[in-house]
Motif scaffolding. Structure first.
Motif, PDB file in Angstrom:
ATOM      1  N   ILE A  33       5.061  -0.123 -18.949  1.00  9.88           N
ATOM      2  CA  ILE A  33       4.932  -1.063 -17.841  1.00  9.88           C
ATOM      3  C   ILE A  33       5.796  -2.299 -18.075  1.00  9.88           C
ATOM      4  N   ALA A  34       5.895  -2.743 -19.315  1.00 14.74           N
ATOM      5  CA  ALA A  34       6.730  -3.911 -19.617  1.00 14.74           C
ATOM      6  C   ALA A  34       8.180  -3.668 -19.218  1.00 14.74           C
ATOM      7  N   GLY A  35       8.628  -2.430 -19.322  1.00 18.31           N
ATOM      8  CA  GLY A  35      10.000  -2.105 -18.943  1.00 18.31           C
ATOM      9  C   GLY A  35      10.197  -2.019 -17.438  1.00 18.31           C
ATOM     10  N   HIS A  36       9.116  -1.742 -16.694  1.00 19.36           N
ATOM     11  CA  HIS A  36       9.200  -1.577 -15.233  1.00 19.36           C
ATOM     12  C   HIS A  36       7.941  -2.166 -14.603  1.00 19.36           C
ATOM     13  N   PRO A  37       7.849  -3.501 -14.563  1.00 20.24           N
ATOM     14  CA  PRO A  37       6.590  -4.138 -14.160  1.00 20.24           C
ATOM     15  C   PRO A  37       6.245  -4.001 -12.686  1.00 20.24           C
ATOM     16  N   ARG A  97      13.032  -5.132  14.344  1.00 20.49           N
ATOM     17  CA  ARG A  97      13.025  -5.442  12.916  1.00 20.49           C
ATOM     18  C   ARG A  97      11.649  -5.969  12.517  1.00 20.49           C
ATOM     19  N   LEU A  98      11.176  -5.501  11.360  1.00 23.29           N
ATOM     20  CA  LEU A  98       9.881  -5.916  10.832  1.00 23.29           C
ATOM     21  C   LEU A  98      10.060  -6.371   9.390  1.00 23.29           C
ATOM     22  N   ARG A  99       9.258  -7.324   8.991  1.00 24.37           N
ATOM     23  CA  ARG A  99       9.243  -7.780   7.599  1.00 24.37           C
ATOM     24  C   ARG A  99       7.854  -7.517   7.031  1.00 24.37           C
ATOM     25  N   LEU A 100       7.799  -6.736   5.968  1.00 24.02           N
ATOM     26  CA  LEU A 100       6.531  -6.378   5.341  1.00 24.02           C
ATOM     27  C   LEU A 100       6.429  -7.086   3.997  1.00 24.02           C
ATOM     28  N   ASP A 101       5.532  -8.062   3.910  1.00 22.70           N
ATOM     29  CA  ASP A 101       5.379  -8.850   2.692  1.00 22.70           C
ATOM     30  C   ASP A 101       4.507  -8.128   1.668  1.00 22.70           C
ATOM     31  N   TYR A 102       4.704  -8.461   0.423  1.00 23.95           N
ATOM     32  CA  TYR A 102       3.863  -7.957  -0.657  1.00 23.95           C
ATOM     33  C   TYR A 102       3.764  -9.033  -1.726  1.00 23.95           C
ATOM     34  N   GLN A 103       2.835  -8.847  -2.665  1.00 19.88           N
ATOM     35  CA  GLN A 103       2.672  -9.790  -3.763  1.00 19.88           C
ATOM     36  C   GLN A 103       3.018  -9.116  -5.074  1.00 19.88           C
ATOM     37  N   GLY A 104       3.610  -9.886  -5.978  1.00 20.72           N
ATOM     38  CA  GLY A 104       3.953  -9.356  -7.286  1.00 20.72           C
ATOM     39  C   GLY A 104       5.320  -8.706  -7.304  1.00 20.72           C
ATOM     40  N   ALA A 105       5.609  -8.053  -8.417  1.00 23.15           N
ATOM     41  CA  ALA A 105       6.906  -7.385  -8.580  1.00 23.15           C
ATOM     42  C   ALA A 105       6.939  -6.079  -7.796  1.00 23.15           C
ATOM     43  N   ASP A 138       2.840   1.229  -0.706  1.00 21.96           N
ATOM     44  CA  ASP A 138       1.885   0.640  -1.648  1.00 21.96           C
ATOM     45  C   ASP A 138       1.998  -0.881  -1.702  1.00 21.96           C
ATOM     46  N   LEU A 139       2.008  -1.503  -0.527  1.00 19.93           N
ATOM     47  CA  LEU A 139       2.267  -2.940  -0.464  1.00 19.93           C
ATOM     48  C   LEU A 139       1.028  -3.800  -0.703  1.00 19.93           C
ATOM     49  N   ASP A 140      -0.146  -3.222  -0.646  1.00 11.71           N
ATOM     50  CA  ASP A 140      -1.369  -4.015  -0.770  1.00 11.71           C
ATOM     51  C   ASP A 140      -2.082  -3.825  -2.103  1.00 11.71           C
ATOM     52  N   ALA A 141      -1.439  -3.162  -3.038  1.00 12.23           N
ATOM     53  CA  ALA A 141      -2.053  -2.932  -4.348  1.00 12.23           C
ATOM     54  C   ALA A 141      -2.128  -4.237  -5.150  1.00 12.23           C
ATOM     55  N   ASP A 142      -3.206  -4.388  -5.900  1.00 12.85           N
ATOM     56  CA  ASP A 142      -3.315  -5.485  -6.865  1.00 12.85           C
ATOM     57  C   ASP A 142      -2.612  -5.041  -8.143  1.00 12.85           C
ATOM     58  N   LEU A 143      -1.293  -5.022  -8.070  1.00  8.15           N
ATOM     59  CA  LEU A 143      -0.525  -4.450  -9.178  1.00  8.15           C
ATOM     60  C   LEU A 143      -0.719  -5.221 -10.496  1.00  8.15           C
ATOM     61  N   PRO A 144      -0.729  -6.551 -10.488  1.00  9.78           N
ATOM     62  CA  PRO A 144      -0.969  -7.245 -11.764  1.00  9.78           C
ATOM     63  C   PRO A 144      -2.296  -6.857 -12.407  1.00  9.78           C
ATOM     64  N   GLY A 145      -3.354  -6.758 -11.600  1.00 13.33           N
ATOM     65  CA  GLY A 145      -4.656  -6.382 -12.146  1.00 13.33           C
ATOM     66  C   GLY A 145      -4.669  -4.955 -12.671  1.00 13.33           C
ATOM     67  N   ILE A 146      -4.045  -4.050 -11.922  1.00 12.83           N
ATOM     68  CA  ILE A 146      -3.968  -2.647 -12.343  1.00 12.83           C
ATOM     69  C   ILE A 146      -3.202  -2.532 -13.652  1.00 12.83           C
ATOM     70  N   HIS A 147      -2.078  -3.207 -13.737  1.00 16.99           N
ATOM     71  CA  HIS A 147      -1.246  -3.105 -14.936  1.00 16.99           C
ATOM     72  C   HIS A 147      -1.888  -3.807 -16.137  1.00 16.99           C
ATOM     73  N   ARG A 148      -2.655  -4.863 -15.902  1.00 15.77           N
ATOM     74  CA  ARG A 148      -3.371  -5.484 -17.022  1.00 15.77           C
ATOM     75  C   ARG A 148      -4.356  -4.503 -17.626  1.00 15.77           C
ATOM     76  N   ARG A 160      -5.946   5.881 -12.795  1.00 12.98           N
ATOM     77  CA  ARG A 160      -5.147   6.965 -13.375  1.00 12.98           C
ATOM     78  C   ARG A 160      -3.954   7.339 -12.507  1.00 12.98           C
ATOM     79  N   ALA A 161      -4.030   7.130 -11.190  1.00 13.89           N
ATOM     80  CA  ALA A 161      -2.890   7.438 -10.324  1.00 13.89           C
ATOM     81  C   ALA A 161      -1.689   6.591 -10.709  1.00 13.89           C
ATOM     82  N   TYR A 162      -1.924   5.338 -11.059  1.00 23.18           N
ATOM     83  CA  TYR A 162      -0.826   4.453 -11.461  1.00 23.18           C
ATOM     84  C   TYR A 162      -0.293   4.840 -12.834  1.00 23.18           C
ATOM     85  N   ALA A 163      -1.174   5.277 -13.707  1.00 27.41           N
ATOM     86  CA  ALA A 163      -0.720   5.781 -15.000  1.00 27.41           C
ATOM     87  C   ALA A 163       0.140   7.022 -14.820  1.00 27.41           C
ATOM     88  N   ALA A 164      -0.254   7.887 -13.893  1.00 25.78           N
ATOM     89  CA  ALA A 164       0.540   9.087 -13.616  1.00 25.78           C
ATOM     90  C   ALA A 164       1.936   8.700 -13.137  1.00 25.78           C
TER      91      ALA A 164
END
Length: 289
Positions: A105-109, A2-10, A83-93, A274-278
């Motif tokens: 994005i507000a509907g699916h953060p 068993r492994l646990r893979l941590d991430y940050q953000g939603a 995609d566990l290491d993405a700076d998702l808050p920064g990308i979405h901002r 643009r990949a995240y926008a796609a």
């Protein structure tokens, strides 16, 4: 194991599962009760993993693999795939400076970009998907895995095979599976290109460096190259502007005619993510359905 893979953000795990489920290849992968499972091959050894969302900001993995020394590489691939290491808050901002993106994005953060376990597999999927529906491409991929994939022993039902090797695919007459001979030639050519350059699908310095070697291959156009760069090389600015799903999504959201050129111009505001926008657009279309 068993492994646990941590991430940050939603993390929008249902969206990730929905994307993977719609593209699951029979015998290779499955999505059941919130768990994604698949067979894997690494260094000549075969195994499986099952992954689901855990309590807290983490994914829980059950790994079945005979070589414990391969675990660090497996973890690296899983972190990229999900995609566990993405700076998702920064990308979405950044994307949210566009009112359309802000609303979606507000509907699916926690929306992230699904990656791939293996570069060859993703490239074969992309070529199979040229000018046909996702469902038709997945059915062809299932035939390919059943015909040319090595049997998974011991099996972990319903996972029965691992994805075929580049050498097997380079030598096979893939048109016999029921596709145009030109597409079979492209598939075999992609496999041979990986034999010639084992780093073909590794990340490069920028987007042009990612796509140039792919565009040099017979039968690989911009859509295919951009899609491989987006999901395998994790190039954050990759954008397959000719994708019918992206065009239809923008048309449904904003109305009026949308052309590949118009979509590309619209996407200038989304650089360099643009990949995240796609992925936001693809998800909006699937949820509208």
């Amino acid at each position: 194991m068993r492994l646990r893979l941590d991430y940050q953000g939603a993390y929008d795990w249902p969206a990730m599962l929905g994307f993977l489920s719609a593209r699951a290849i029979a015998g290779l992968e499955t999505v059941v009760d919130g768990v994604y499972s698949r067979s894997i091959s690494l260094g000549g050894a075969h195994g499986t993993f099952s992954i689901t969302q855990a309590q807290g900001d983490a994914l829980d993995v059950v790994l079945r693999f005979p070589d414990i020394l391969a675990v660090p590489e497996i973890v690296r691939r899983l972190r990229r795939m999900f995609d566990l290491d993405a700076d998702l808050p920064g990308i979405h901002r950044h994307l949210s400076t566009d009112p359309l993106m802000a609303r979606l994005i507000a509907g699916h953060p926690g929306l992230r970009v699904p990656g791939a376990w293996d570069g060859l597999e993703l490239a074969i999927r992309a070529v199979l998907g040229q000018q046909i529906s996702v469902g038709a491409a997945i059915r062809l991929a299932g035939k390919l895995v059943a015909q040319y994939g090595e049997r998974l022993l011991p099996s972990f039902a319903p996972l029965t095979h691992v994805f075929p090797s580049s050498r097997v695919l380079a030598e096979a007459d893939l048109a016999a599976l029921g596709m145009p001979r030109s597409r079979g030639r492209t598939l075999s050519g992609v496999a041979q290109a990986l034999l010639d350059d084992p780093r073909l699908f590794e990340p490069k310095s920028d987007l042009p460096a990612c796509t140039a070697p792919l565009l040099a291959l017979w039968g690989v156009g911009d859509w295919t190259a951009q899609y491989i760069a987006l999901r395998q090389m994790r190039e954050a600015d990759a954008f397959p502007s000719g994708d019918v799903g992206l065009i239809n999504a923008l048309k449904a959201l904003e109305g009026g005619p949308v052309t590949p050129g118009g979509l590309l111009a619209r996407a200038e505001a989304w650089r360099p993510h643009r990949a995240y926008a796609a992925q936001v657009l693809w998800t909006s279309l699937s949820r509208a359905d």
